[in-house]
Design a protein around this motif. Sequence first.
Motif, short mmCIF file in Angstrom:
data_model
loop_
_atom_site.label_atom_id
_atom_site.label_comp_id
_atom_site.label_asym_id
_atom_site.label_seq_id
_atom_site.Cartn_x
_atom_site.Cartn_y
_atom_site.Cartn_z
N PHE A 1 0.85 -6.44 8.07
CA PHE A 1 1.07 -7.88 8.00
C PHE A 1 -0.14 -8.61 7.42
O PHE A 1 0.00 -9.57 6.67
N ALA A 2 -1.33 -8.17 7.75
CA ALA A 2 -2.53 -8.80 7.20
C ALA A 2 -2.59 -8.63 5.69
O ALA A 2 -2.93 -9.56 4.95
N LEU A 3 -2.29 -7.44 5.21
CA LEU A 3 -2.30 -7.20 3.76
C LEU A 3 -1.22 -8.02 3.06
O LEU A 3 -1.45 -8.56 1.97
N ALA A 4 -0.04 -8.11 3.68
CA ALA A 4 1.03 -8.90 3.08
C ALA A 4 0.63 -10.37 3.01
O ALA A 4 0.89 -11.06 2.01
N GLY A 5 0.00 -10.89 4.05
CA GLY A 5 -0.46 -12.27 4.05
C GLY A 5 -1.52 -12.51 2.98
O GLY A 5 -1.54 -13.54 2.31
N LEU A 6 -2.42 -11.54 2.82
CA LEU A 6 -3.46 -11.67 1.81
C LEU A 6 -2.86 -11.75 0.41
O LEU A 6 -3.25 -12.59 -0.41
N VAL A 7 -1.90 -10.87 0.15
CA VAL A 7 -1.25 -10.88 -1.16
C VAL A 7 -0.50 -12.20 -1.37
O VAL A 7 -0.56 -12.81 -2.43
#
Length: 196
Positions: A111-117
């Motif tokens: 979820f953190a990576l998806a939010g960053l993208v």
Amino acid sequence: MSNTTTGLLAAALLLSSPLASAESKYPAADFEPQVITRDADLISKHDQAAKEREAAEQAKQAKRSQVVASSAVSKSSEAEADSTPASAAEPVVTTEGGSSMDNFPVALVVFALAGLVFWSTKRPKGQEVRYSAAPVASTGTVGGETGVAKYLKELEASARKAAGTGVARYLKNLEANAAPKAPETGVAKYIKSNKL
């Protein structure tokens, strides 16, 4: 009136002092020490009770380990019986005691990576990102200095400037303007001549 009251109080205290002797009523006046010996029977009873408790605890531990071992054997035999798939194309997926919290850290990272993208691609079009940070000299260049080197040079320069200001400058002026020395006194001459 206060003098008469004080006098009466002092007289009452003096007259009652012989009545205040409490030697016969004092509890330590007739004290008789007693010798307490160790009771061997009581000690042996306590030791025996402690041994019985320890044996009972060991028996409980042995029962628990037997129950755990037998349940593990029964689960493994049940798993072997259930693990024969109906067809070779279907994989068997078993979860033994797994909870949803086991995968929580992995899900959090995803979820953190998806939010960053998502947030990095959501810039308004036509606007450039401008940073207000000062340009940093690269360390790979021959003539370029790093920020630390520049800071150290500035620190040395300010130290040199500070050396010529304030108290140091006052002391230099004081030495330069010093008055001629006064003639030596008799005590100073005596000390020099005798070299104490």
